[in-house]
Design a protein around this motif. Structure first.
Motif, mmCIF file in Angstrom:
data_model
loop_
_atom_site.group_PDB
_atom_site.id
_atom_site.type_symbol
_atom_site.label_atom_id
_atom_site.label_comp_id
_atom_site.label_asym_id
_atom_site.label_seq_id
_atom_site.Cartn_x
_atom_site.Cartn_y
_atom_site.Cartn_z
ATOM 1 N N GLU A 3 0.847 -1.189 0.000
ATOM 2 C CA GLU A 3 0.000 0.000 0.000
ATOM 3 C C GLU A 3 0.886 1.244 0.000
ATOM 4 O O GLU A 3 1.842 1.325 0.756
ATOM 5 N N SER A 4 0.569 2.197 -0.863
ATOM 6 C CA SER A 4 1.298 3.468 -0.870
ATOM 7 C C SER A 4 0.329 4.567 -0.472
ATOM 8 O O SER A 4 -0.889 4.414 -0.558
ATOM 9 N N SER A 38 -4.662 6.123 0.610
ATOM 10 C CA SER A 38 -3.810 5.013 0.201
ATOM 11 C C SER A 38 -4.201 4.489 -1.171
ATOM 12 O O SER A 38 -5.297 4.753 -1.675
ATOM 13 N N SER A 39 -3.292 3.738 -1.752
ATOM 14 C CA SER A 39 -3.545 3.111 -3.043
ATOM 15 C C SER A 39 -4.654 2.059 -2.954
ATOM 16 O O SER A 39 -5.188 1.637 -3.969
#
Length: 124
Positions: A3-4, A38-39
């Motif tokens: 997760e980014s 988040s992504s």
């Protein structure tokens, strides 16, 4: 896939450590409300005053979310200034001390979930 996270202003930190450093810089500059997405669609809000922080985690835009708590805390704290100029006050049990907040945020940015020892309350 890991997760980014991205700040609400579009800033993309290179790593969770960089995001934490950016959060600290923003706080030092007086920006006490920060949102990250988040992504995976999660949202993380950090609203600070001089001593405590309200940390909210939402699964998606329709989720009312949950927030980190200090169940045994007593009293209230003010000085939580939102970017729209609103000044909030929260019961201390609905916030966490700043050192704990930074540890919690670091864990969420790194692992995608809150640390297991942190108490949370579901928002309705």
């Amino acid at each position: 896939m890991a997760e980014s996270w991205i700040f609400s202003d579009g800033t993309v930190p290179a790593s969770p450590a960089a995001a934490l450093a950016m959060l600290q810089e923003r706080t030092d500059a007086g920006q006490l409300e920060t949102w990250l997405t988040s992504s995976h669609g999660h949202s993380l809000a950090i609203i600070m005053n001089a001593k405590r922080s309200m940390i909210m985690l939402l699964d998606d835009e329709d989720d009312s979310g949950e927030h980190a708590v200090t169940p045994d805390a007593a009293g209230r704290s003010n000085g939580f200034m939102l970017t729209n100029g609103q000044h909030d006050e929260y019961p201390d049990q609905d916030t966490v001390p700043l050192p704990d907040a930074l540890r919690i945020v670091d864990h969420i940015l790194t692992a995608g979930i809150p640390p297991g020892e942190t108490a949370w309350s579901a928002d309705t």
